[in-house]
Write a protein that holds these residues in place. Structure first.
Motif, PDB file in Angstrom:
ATOM      1  N   GLN A  23     -29.777 -13.087 -12.077  1.00 32.98           N
ATOM      2  CA  GLN A  23     -30.803 -12.260 -11.417  1.00 32.98           C
ATOM      3  C   GLN A  23     -31.405 -12.646 -10.332  1.00 32.98           C
ATOM      4  N   LYS A  24     -30.932 -13.645  -9.621  1.00 30.41           N
ATOM      5  CA  LYS A  24     -31.446 -14.096  -8.223  1.00 30.41           C
ATOM      6  C   LYS A  24     -30.609 -13.089  -7.039  1.00 30.41           C
ATOM      7  N   ASN A  25     -29.631 -12.531  -7.240  1.00 37.73           N
ATOM      8  CA  ASN A  25     -28.994 -11.980  -6.289  1.00 37.73           C
ATOM      9  C   ASN A  25     -28.489 -12.972  -5.030  1.00 37.73           C
ATOM     10  N   THR A  26     -28.177 -14.159  -5.552  1.00 41.05           N
ATOM     11  CA  THR A  26     -27.452 -15.074  -4.558  1.00 41.05           C
ATOM     12  C   THR A  26     -26.140 -15.016  -4.181  1.00 41.05           C
ATOM     13  N   HIS A  27     -25.375 -14.338  -5.405  1.00 38.09           N
ATOM     14  CA  HIS A  27     -23.876 -14.329  -5.167  1.00 38.09           C
ATOM     15  C   HIS A  27     -23.451 -13.080  -5.974  1.00 38.09           C
ATOM     16  N   PRO A  28     -22.626 -12.106  -5.508  1.00 40.53           N
ATOM     17  CA  PRO A  28     -22.191 -11.177  -6.084  1.00 40.53           C
ATOM     18  C   PRO A  28     -21.164 -11.433  -7.416  1.00 40.53           C
ATOM     19  N   PHE A  29     -20.678 -12.806  -7.284  1.00 44.73           N
ATOM     20  CA  PHE A  29     -19.655 -12.929  -8.674  1.00 44.73           C
ATOM     21  C   PHE A  29     -20.648 -13.528  -9.501  1.00 44.73           C
ATOM     22  N   THR A  30     -21.765 -14.045  -9.527  1.00 47.06           N
ATOM     23  CA  THR A  30     -22.388 -14.718 -10.548  1.00 47.06           C
ATOM     24  C   THR A  30     -23.320 -13.464 -11.050  1.00 47.06           C
ATOM     25  N   GLU A  31     -23.407 -12.222 -10.371  1.00 42.95           N
ATOM     26  CA  GLU A  31     -23.705 -10.985 -10.942  1.00 42.95           C
ATOM     27  C   GLU A  31     -23.016 -10.239 -11.742  1.00 42.95           C
ATOM     28  N   GLY A  32     -21.611 -10.822 -11.924  1.00 35.21           N
ATOM     29  CA  GLY A  32     -20.501  -9.876 -12.440  1.00 35.21           C
ATOM     30  C   GLY A  32     -20.112 -10.395 -13.668  1.00 35.21           C
ATOM     31  N   VAL A  33     -19.011  -9.539 -14.360  1.00 31.24           N
ATOM     32  CA  VAL A  33     -18.453  -9.896 -15.483  1.00 31.24           C
ATOM     33  C   VAL A  33     -17.090 -10.140 -14.992  1.00 31.24           C
ATOM     34  N   LEU A  34     -16.277 -11.216 -15.354  1.00 30.77           N
ATOM     35  CA  LEU A  34     -14.919 -11.263 -15.214  1.00 30.77           C
ATOM     36  C   LEU A  34     -14.078 -10.526 -16.526  1.00 30.77           C
ATOM     37  N   LEU A  35     -13.212  -9.694 -16.075  1.00 27.72           N
ATOM     38  CA  LEU A  35     -12.542  -8.937 -17.187  1.00 27.72           C
ATOM     39  C   LEU A  35     -11.012  -9.466 -17.073  1.00 27.72           C
ATOM     40  N   GLU A  36     -10.537  -9.940 -18.040  1.00 26.23           N
ATOM     41  CA  GLU A  36      -9.145 -10.475 -18.017  1.00 26.23           C
ATOM     42  C   GLU A  36      -8.346 -10.081 -19.253  1.00 26.23           C
ATOM     43  N   THR A  37      -7.093  -9.842 -19.035  1.00 25.82           N
ATOM     44  CA  THR A  37      -6.363  -9.342 -20.377  1.00 25.82           C
ATOM     45  C   THR A  37      -5.506 -10.729 -20.644  1.00 25.82           C
ATOM     46  N   ALA A  38      -5.449 -10.730 -22.059  1.00 23.64           N
ATOM     47  CA  ALA A  38      -4.890 -11.942 -22.701  1.00 23.64           C
ATOM     48  C   ALA A  38      -4.301 -11.789 -23.980  1.00 23.64           C
ATOM     49  N   GLY A  39      -2.801 -11.104 -24.021  1.00 23.99           N
ATOM     50  CA  GLY A  39      -2.151 -10.771 -25.255  1.00 23.99           C
ATOM     51  C   GLY A  39      -2.728  -9.308 -25.478  1.00 23.99           C
ATOM     52  N   ASP A  40      -2.906  -9.065 -26.548  1.00 23.56           N
ATOM     53  CA  ASP A  40      -3.823  -7.833 -27.021  1.00 23.56           C
ATOM     54  C   ASP A  40      -5.386  -7.884 -27.167  1.00 23.56           C
ATOM     55  N   ARG A  41      -5.666  -8.791 -26.174  1.00 20.62           N
ATOM     56  CA  ARG A  41      -7.288  -8.911 -26.072  1.00 20.62           C
ATOM     57  C   ARG A  41      -7.706  -8.747 -24.864  1.00 20.62           C
ATOM     58  N   LEU A  42      -8.929  -8.424 -24.591  1.00 19.20           N
ATOM     59  CA  LEU A  42      -9.660  -8.433 -23.289  1.00 19.20           C
ATOM     60  C   LEU A  42     -10.519  -9.580 -23.436  1.00 19.20           C
ATOM     61  N   LYS A  43     -10.558 -10.560 -22.421  1.00 21.34           N
ATOM     62  CA  LYS A  43     -11.671 -11.723 -22.371  1.00 21.34           C
ATOM     63  C   LYS A  43     -12.714 -11.271 -21.301  1.00 21.34           C
ATOM     64  N   ILE A  44     -13.735 -11.493 -21.908  1.00 19.28           N
ATOM     65  CA  ILE A  44     -14.997 -11.127 -20.780  1.00 19.28           C
ATOM     66  C   ILE A  44     -15.977 -12.523 -20.592  1.00 19.28           C
ATOM     67  N   SER A  45     -16.063 -12.643 -19.317  1.00 15.45           N
ATOM     68  CA  SER A  45     -16.871 -14.057 -19.083  1.00 15.45           C
ATOM     69  C   SER A  45     -17.903 -13.597 -17.993  1.00 15.45           C
ATOM     70  N   THR A  46     -19.082 -14.460 -18.296  1.00 16.86           N
ATOM     71  CA  THR A  46     -20.211 -14.299 -17.285  1.00 16.86           C
ATOM     72  C   THR A  46     -20.410 -16.032 -17.010  1.00 16.86           C
ATOM     73  N   TYR A  47     -20.847 -16.062 -15.815  1.00 15.67           N
ATOM     74  CA  TYR A  47     -21.522 -17.600 -15.388  1.00 15.67           C
ATOM     75  C   TYR A  47     -22.224 -17.354 -14.293  1.00 15.67           C
ATOM     76  N   ASP A  48     -23.596 -18.011 -14.464  1.00 10.82           N
ATOM     77  CA  ASP A  48     -24.683 -18.023 -13.523  1.00 10.82           C
ATOM     78  C   ASP A  48     -24.806 -19.236 -12.740  1.00 10.82           C
ATOM     79  N   MET A  49     -23.861 -20.162 -13.030  1.00  7.20           N
ATOM     80  CA  MET A  49     -23.862 -21.679 -12.476  1.00  7.20           C
ATOM     81  C   MET A  49     -24.713 -22.532 -13.317  1.00  7.20           C
ATOM     82  N   GLU A  50     -25.167 -21.966 -14.273  1.00  4.22           N
ATOM     83  CA  GLU A  50     -26.093 -23.009 -15.361  1.00  4.22           C
ATOM     84  C   GLU A  50     -25.452 -22.566 -16.941  1.00  4.22           C
ATOM     85  N   LYS A  51     -25.468 -21.154 -16.970  1.00  5.41           N
ATOM     86  CA  LYS A  51     -24.951 -20.925 -18.412  1.00  5.41           C
ATOM     87  C   LYS A  51     -23.931 -20.289 -18.177  1.00  5.41           C
ATOM     88  N   SER A  52     -22.890 -20.019 -19.275  1.00  6.39           N
ATOM     89  CA  SER A  52     -21.681 -19.116 -19.386  1.00  6.39           C
ATOM     90  C   SER A  52     -21.610 -18.755 -20.714  1.00  6.39           C
TER      91      SER A  52
END
Length: 381
Positions: A23-52
């Motif tokens: 929530q600190k607006n320090t890096h656009p990627f830490t404000e984002g969600v990573l979406l990745e395909t994996a087989g028949d599933r969609l992986k969802i990842s977030t990471y603020d450099m302390e929690k993931s």
């Protein structure tokens, strides 16, 4: 990348993933969600450099790929889309199109390769616990976690594992909360190398949102030298631990308190809520919040006086020991009583200048036990 998924499933995981969005607006990627395909599933990842948070949902993968989308914006869009079936497509220019029914949104994504490298957590120390049990324990102790303190260990919840028991302790320098829970699922801790650790307060806040209230839902907790991992169904939440030794809280809790008052928990809480309307006042930029408890005979008198006015209220008390008049910060008492889930509570005292303790009184045997300590204030009158 082109995928199709159900709105309800995506929304459930996105809401939980927001717990690790910066929530600190320090890096656009830490404000984002990573979406990745994996087989028949969609992986969802977030990471603020302390929690993931790592989660996944079933999805129809039309074209494989990955991208990073602003998490708050994606959540808002998914939440208001009209239909349950959603199609998300990303072109070579990282332009995202999100369609549902007759609605269509377009926004820009970021390349997945630039998403911060999430820590690879490897460890063998783990134990299993029912989610609703952990959620109740955290709810009973959360209010005593310090928000700001020169001692970082007080800005977290201290966990101690023993055979057939788990203990959670929090302290903010003015109150202490201790909750113990008897549970056989901890019997495997004999093989653990580490049985105590401190979880950051911000992690506790997000974890409480993720845990289920339903019985029979379990999670596996793994502890490493610097991290803790909470593994739930199709969701993994990890966080750094607070480094340092926790305070000797047991030494701070008074023993052999000769003055006792058994009170109706709801009546006492309601009286404190009314007293808070009068007790709070601002003086020289600081907020004062005094309430006076006068215990005499079989009556507990709750009173407060400020520039806002004054209030006096009495409730019955089963009293043993000397009469006493003692002052507290009203807000600390209210926070403590709100965490009490029994019909009656036992207030134990020694002197007007010694910490008071609160313990629940239940007719039925329960698996958990808890105790609260609150420091008194010196009253002017």
């Amino acid at each position: 990348m082109k995928i199709r998924f159900e709105k309800a499933k995506m929304l459930e995981k996105l809401v939980r993933a927001m717990g690790a969005v910066s929530q600190k607006n320090t890096h656009p990627f830490t404000e984002g969600v990573l979406l990745e395909t994996a087989g028949d599933r969609l992986k969802i990842s977030t990471y603020d450099m302390e929690k993931s948070v790592r989660a996944s949902i079933e999805a129809e993968i039309l074209i494989e790929g990955a991208c990073v989308i602003n998490a708050q914006r994606l959540l808002s869009i998914v939440r208001i889309l009209p239909e349950n079936e959603i199609t998300l497509a990303v072109d070579e220019e990282l332009l995202v199109t999100i369609q549902s029914g007759r609605s269509s949104f377009s926004l820009h994504a970021l390349p997945a390769k630039d998403f911060p490298q999430m820590p690879v957590i490897v460890g063998k120390e783990s134990f299993t616990l029912e989610q609703c049990v952990l959620k109740k324990m955290l709810a009973k102790t959360f209010h005593s976690i310090a928000q700001i303190d020169q001692r970082p260990v007080l800005c977290g919840a201290f966990f101690k594992l023993e055979k057939d028991e788990i203990k959670v302790v929090t302290c903010d320098s003015y109150t202490i909360s201790v909750c113990d829970y008897k549970t056989p699922v901890l019997s495997m801790i004999e093989n653990l190398e580490r049985t105590s650790f401190i979880v950051p307060g911000k992690t506790v806040t997000e974890l409480m949102k993720m845990l289920s209230d339903e019985e029979g839902q379990f999670l596996t907790i793994m502890v490493t030298a610097k991290n803790i991992i909470f593994n739930m169904e199709n969701l993994v939440f990890s966080s750094r631990l607070v480094e340092g030794e926790y305070i000797d809280y047991d030494r701070l809790i008074p023993k052999d308190q000769p003055i006792e008052a058994v009170l109706d928990a709801k009546a006492f809480t309601d009286a404190l809520e009314r007293a808070a309307l009068i007790s709070e006042e601002k003086i020289a930029g600081t907020t004062k919040n005094y309430v006076k408890l006068s215990l005499s005979g079989d009556i507990m008198q709750i009173s407060s006086k400020s520039v806002n006015g004054n209030i006096v209220e009495e409730i019955p008390a089963e009293h043993n020991g000397d009469d006493i008049v003692i002052g507290f910060n009203c807000r600390y008492l209210i926070d403590t009583m709100r965490a009490v889930d029994s019909e009656k509570v036992c207030l134990k005292l020694i002197t007007p200048f010694t910490s008071a303790t609160f313990e629940p009184i239940d007719d039925e045997k329960r698996d958990d036990s808890y105790l609260y300590m609150v420091l008194p204030l010196r009253m002017k009158e």
